[in-house]
Scaffold this motif. Sequence first.
Motif, PDB file in Angstrom:
ATOM      1  N   VAL A 331     -20.370  -4.108   3.731  1.00 49.30           N
ATOM      2  CA  VAL A 331     -19.715  -4.447   4.988  1.00 49.30           C
ATOM      3  C   VAL A 331     -18.240  -4.559   4.653  1.00 49.30           C
ATOM      4  O   VAL A 331     -17.869  -5.198   3.676  1.00 49.30           O
ATOM      5  CB  VAL A 331     -20.217  -5.790   5.571  1.00 49.30           C
ATOM      6  CG1 VAL A 331     -19.534  -6.062   6.902  1.00 49.30           C
ATOM      7  CG2 VAL A 331     -21.731  -5.763   5.727  1.00 49.30           C
ATOM      8  N   LEU A 332     -17.387  -3.918   5.432  1.00 53.78           N
ATOM      9  CA  LEU A 332     -15.983  -3.754   5.079  1.00 53.78           C
ATOM     10  C   LEU A 332     -15.025  -4.497   5.994  1.00 53.78           C
ATOM     11  O   LEU A 332     -15.288  -4.664   7.172  1.00 53.78           O
ATOM     12  CB  LEU A 332     -15.584  -2.274   5.233  1.00 53.78           C
ATOM     13  CG  LEU A 332     -15.817  -1.202   4.182  1.00 53.78           C
ATOM     14  CD1 LEU A 332     -14.555  -0.814   3.543  1.00 53.78           C
ATOM     15  CD2 LEU A 332     -16.956  -1.357   3.337  1.00 53.78           C
ATOM     16  N   ASP A 333     -13.909  -4.884   5.432  1.00 54.61           N
ATOM     17  CA  ASP A 333     -12.742  -5.304   6.194  1.00 54.61           C
ATOM     18  C   ASP A 333     -11.573  -4.503   5.649  1.00 54.61           C
ATOM     19  O   ASP A 333     -11.141  -4.713   4.524  1.00 54.61           O
ATOM     20  CB  ASP A 333     -12.494  -6.807   6.013  1.00 54.61           C
ATOM     21  CG  ASP A 333     -11.343  -7.323   6.890  1.00 54.61           C
ATOM     22  OD1 ASP A 333     -10.492  -6.504   7.301  1.00 54.61           O
ATOM     23  OD2 ASP A 333     -11.299  -8.532   7.156  1.00 54.61           O
ATOM     24  N   THR A 334     -11.101  -3.542   6.424  1.00 56.24           N
ATOM     25  CA  THR A 334     -10.013  -2.665   5.965  1.00 56.24           C
ATOM     26  C   THR A 334      -8.701  -2.956   6.668  1.00 56.24           C
ATOM     27  O   THR A 334      -7.775  -2.158   6.595  1.00 56.24           O
ATOM     28  CB  THR A 334     -10.380  -1.189   6.196  1.00 56.24           C
ATOM     29  OG1 THR A 334     -10.501  -0.952   7.604  1.00 56.24           O
ATOM     30  CG2 THR A 334     -11.686  -0.838   5.509  1.00 56.24           C
ATOM     31  N   GLY A 335      -8.619  -4.058   7.374  1.00 55.67           N
ATOM     32  CA  GLY A 335      -7.381  -4.396   8.050  1.00 55.67           C
ATOM     33  C   GLY A 335      -7.056  -3.462   9.199  1.00 55.67           C
ATOM     34  O   GLY A 335      -5.910  -3.376   9.634  1.00 55.67           O
ATOM     35  N   GLY A 336      -8.040  -2.753   9.724  1.00 58.93           N
ATOM     36  CA  GLY A 336      -7.815  -1.886  10.864  1.00 58.93           C
ATOM     37  C   GLY A 336      -7.546  -0.438  10.509  1.00 58.93           C
ATOM     38  O   GLY A 336      -7.498   0.422  11.388  1.00 58.93           O
ATOM     39  N   ALA A 337      -7.358  -0.115   9.252  1.00 56.64           N
ATOM     40  CA  ALA A 337      -7.108   1.276   8.851  1.00 56.64           C
ATOM     41  C   ALA A 337      -8.379   2.095   9.024  1.00 56.64           C
ATOM     42  O   ALA A 337      -9.480   1.604   8.787  1.00 56.64           O
ATOM     43  CB  ALA A 337      -6.643   1.326   7.402  1.00 56.64           C
ATOM     44  N   LYS A 338      -8.252   3.351   9.421  1.00 54.54           N
ATOM     45  CA  LYS A 338      -9.399   4.234   9.543  1.00 54.54           C
ATOM     46  C   LYS A 338      -9.901   4.619   8.152  1.00 54.54           C
ATOM     47  O   LYS A 338      -9.122   5.034   7.300  1.00 54.54           O
ATOM     48  CB  LYS A 338      -9.029   5.494  10.325  1.00 54.54           C
ATOM     49  CG  LYS A 338      -8.766   5.244  11.807  1.00 54.54           C
ATOM     50  CD  LYS A 338      -8.491   6.556  12.531  1.00 54.54           C
ATOM     51  CE  LYS A 338      -8.272   6.314  14.020  1.00 54.54           C
ATOM     52  NZ  LYS A 338      -8.011   7.585  14.741  1.00 54.54           N
ATOM     53  N   ILE A 339     -11.184   4.482   7.972  1.00 57.45           N
ATOM     54  CA  ILE A 339     -11.759   4.750   6.664  1.00 57.45           C
ATOM     55  C   ILE A 339     -11.459   6.169   6.207  1.00 57.45           C
ATOM     56  O   ILE A 339     -11.042   6.408   5.077  1.00 57.45           O
ATOM     57  CB  ILE A 339     -13.281   4.515   6.676  1.00 57.45           C
ATOM     58  CG1 ILE A 339     -13.582   3.043   6.937  1.00 57.45           C
ATOM     59  CG2 ILE A 339     -13.910   4.940   5.354  1.00 57.45           C
ATOM     60  CD1 ILE A 339     -15.047   2.722   6.999  1.00 57.45           C
ATOM     61  N   GLU A 340     -11.641   7.128   7.123  1.00 57.85           N
ATOM     62  CA  GLU A 340     -11.468   8.521   6.710  1.00 57.85           C
ATOM     63  C   GLU A 340     -10.044   8.818   6.283  1.00 57.85           C
ATOM     64  O   GLU A 340      -9.800   9.676   5.422  1.00 57.85           O
ATOM     65  CB  GLU A 340     -11.894   9.486   7.825  1.00 57.85           C
ATOM     66  CG  GLU A 340     -11.083   9.397   9.106  1.00 57.85           C
ATOM     67  CD  GLU A 340     -11.662   8.418  10.113  1.00 57.85           C
ATOM     68  OE1 GLU A 340     -11.377   8.557  11.308  1.00 57.85           O
ATOM     69  OE2 GLU A 340     -12.394   7.505   9.675  1.00 57.85           O
ATOM     70  N   ASN A 341      -9.072   8.082   6.844  1.00 54.75           N
ATOM     71  CA  ASN A 341      -7.677   8.321   6.469  1.00 54.75           C
ATOM     72  C   ASN A 341      -7.394   7.891   5.044  1.00 54.75           C
ATOM     73  O   ASN A 341      -6.801   8.628   4.255  1.00 54.75           O
ATOM     74  CB  ASN A 341      -6.738   7.591   7.427  1.00 54.75           C
ATOM     75  CG  ASN A 341      -6.660   8.277   8.780  1.00 54.75           C
ATOM     76  OD1 ASN A 341      -7.081   9.421   8.929  1.00 54.75           O
ATOM     77  ND2 ASN A 341      -6.133   7.580   9.765  1.00 54.75           N
ATOM     78  N   PHE A 342      -7.835   6.657   4.690  1.00 51.49           N
ATOM     79  CA  PHE A 342      -7.491   6.247   3.332  1.00 51.49           C
ATOM     80  C   PHE A 342      -8.420   6.829   2.286  1.00 51.49           C
ATOM     81  O   PHE A 342      -8.074   6.920   1.122  1.00 51.49           O
ATOM     82  CB  PHE A 342      -7.316   4.733   3.193  1.00 51.49           C
ATOM     83  CG  PHE A 342      -8.528   3.879   3.415  1.00 51.49           C
ATOM     84  CD1 PHE A 342      -8.590   3.041   4.512  1.00 51.49           C
ATOM     85  CD2 PHE A 342      -9.565   3.844   2.506  1.00 51.49           C
ATOM     86  CE1 PHE A 342      -9.680   2.208   4.710  1.00 51.49           C
ATOM     87  CE2 PHE A 342     -10.648   3.013   2.685  1.00 51.49           C
ATOM     88  CZ  PHE A 342     -10.713   2.191   3.800  1.00 51.49           C
ATOM     89  N   VAL A 343      -9.617   7.297   2.688  1.00 54.76           N
ATOM     90  CA  VAL A 343     -10.448   8.020   1.734  1.00 54.76           C
ATOM     91  C   VAL A 343      -9.842   9.392   1.462  1.00 54.76           C
ATOM     92  O   VAL A 343      -9.724   9.833   0.322  1.00 54.76           O
ATOM     93  CB  VAL A 343     -11.892   8.178   2.254  1.00 54.76           C
ATOM     94  CG1 VAL A 343     -12.692   9.114   1.364  1.00 54.76           C
ATOM     95  CG2 VAL A 343     -12.583   6.824   2.312  1.00 54.76           C
ATOM     96  N   TYR A 344      -9.449  10.059   2.544  1.00 54.18           N
ATOM     97  CA  TYR A 344      -8.917  11.423   2.416  1.00 54.18           C
ATOM     98  C   TYR A 344      -7.624  11.461   1.613  1.00 54.18           C
ATOM     99  O   TYR A 344      -7.374  12.383   0.833  1.00 54.18           O
ATOM    100  CB  TYR A 344      -8.678  12.012   3.808  1.00 54.18           C
ATOM    101  CG  TYR A 344      -8.286  13.467   3.785  1.00 54.18           C
ATOM    102  CD1 TYR A 344      -9.235  14.457   3.579  1.00 54.18           C
ATOM    103  CD2 TYR A 344      -6.956  13.849   3.949  1.00 54.18           C
ATOM    104  CE1 TYR A 344      -8.885  15.798   3.552  1.00 54.18           C
ATOM    105  CE2 TYR A 344      -6.587  15.180   3.916  1.00 54.18           C
ATOM    106  CZ  TYR A 344      -7.564  16.152   3.728  1.00 54.18           C
ATOM    107  OH  TYR A 344      -7.196  17.472   3.689  1.00 54.18           O
ATOM    108  N   THR A 345      -6.800  10.438   1.793  1.00 56.86           N
ATOM    109  CA  THR A 345      -5.501  10.435   1.120  1.00 56.86           C
ATOM    110  C   THR A 345      -5.548   9.716  -0.221  1.00 56.86           C
ATOM    111  O   THR A 345      -4.512   9.500  -0.849  1.00 56.86           O
ATOM    112  CB  THR A 345      -4.442   9.752   2.001  1.00 56.86           C
ATOM    113  OG1 THR A 345      -4.853   8.432   2.307  1.00 56.86           O
ATOM    114  CG2 THR A 345      -4.217  10.531   3.274  1.00 56.86           C
ATOM    115  N   MET A 346      -6.762   9.323  -0.662  1.00 55.41           N
ATOM    116  CA  MET A 346      -6.880   8.508  -1.867  1.00 55.41           C
ATOM    117  C   MET A 346      -6.336   9.188  -3.127  1.00 55.41           C
ATOM    118  O   MET A 346      -6.641  10.295  -3.436  1.00 55.41           O
ATOM    119  CB  MET A 346      -8.346   8.139  -2.094  1.00 55.41           C
ATOM    120  CG  MET A 346      -8.566   7.072  -3.157  1.00 55.41           C
ATOM    121  SD  MET A 346      -8.656   7.724  -4.830  1.00 55.41           S
ATOM    122  CE  MET A 346     -10.097   8.722  -4.696  1.00 55.41           C
TER     123      MET A 346
END
Length: 405
Positions: A331-346
């Motif tokens: 269960v995640l708390d990402t501060g509102g960032a879209k998961i796919e955005n920070f995964v893709y740009t990782m």
Amino acid sequence: MPVQTSRRPPSQDRSRPPAGGSAAIPSQARGRPGDPITPKKKRTRRKDPLWARLTVVFGAVLMLTSGVAIVGSKALINQATGEIAQRNLLGDAGKTDAEGGASLDGPIDMLLLGVDARERWAADDVRSDSIIVLHIPATHDQAYLISIPRDTEAHIPANKQAGWNGGTDKINAAFQIGARNGGGWEGGAQMMAKTIKELTGVSFDGGAIINFGGFKNVIDTLGTVRICVKQEVESIHMSYVDGKPMWNADAKKTGKQMKPVVHKKGCREMEGWAALDYARQRKTLTNGDYDRQANQQQLIKAMARKATDKGMLTNPLKLQQLIKAAGKAFVLDTGGAKIENFVYTMRGVTGNELIMLKTNAGTFNGNDSGREELSDNSLEMFKAVKEDRLAQYVFYHPEVISNRK
């Protein structure tokens, strides 16, 4: 003096309910009666791809280890991550604007809470026995894991909804208290985060609840993980029946001969069930929970290395399989960032740059009442986390570095 308002948006604006296949996580009441109404500051959109490094939650640093570009479209990643539940896990323990919470140019701190929930357990009767702080300094070239002992004596703040007036208890009780009366895992995590902030002074950018039982699917997707067992230990949870590993409760029902599962010293490739069973052991280890902390950190790092070594993060199909498996465990708390955005740009620190640290010199530290507490040195280490000088602290205190491989 200006009021230091939290930079975290309201939970209802940022929570995404899990898709059909995910485990339902009981939510907590969103509002806080009696809170003063203050003007909301415009939230700065996260643009820094360094936020991608917080994908630690997909295998507790599985994604943190690549150092290579992820192959695949955002649509693919969005599809793969669709089942990951997102909740407000930090509440008032999130970083404030005054702490630079809206910007990830500075240090990044994340709270990882491990639970060992099973289907027969109620959502409000689970304690978080694994408490890990992930710290990434402002230089974004290193990552540290610091475990807090489960039996640490701490003040747990009052919680009206839980019927808790505040008091001192073992720190792992904070999760169970916050989960009471409909608080669920979200309320449990918020109470734990608030307790840890009061104890250590550290505020958080994000958080994750990790169901260690769900780790089996992640490891099975990876195939195996290489674990070096430091001390032989006989499992108190599992036995072999006809050569098949089983929970002891299930094994007894067969009426057949039970052979204990024994994790012998040495390095080997472990399947998911074996790696998790080893990471669960505590009571029969020399230093109890401290050895378990080291073993769990070791498992996290082993998973991270395996994901990198096998090209999991550069193969679109394997990446999708991995994230789907992880979605059932987190269960995640990402501060509102879209998961796919920070995964893709990782892009990120590699597995070799993940440093495991010990609290209390890796052994029990009792107070005058015989109860466990964080030593002065450990409190100074957390102060170094808060002030982003952990690298300097570790340089002068190399004894805090875990020797697990």
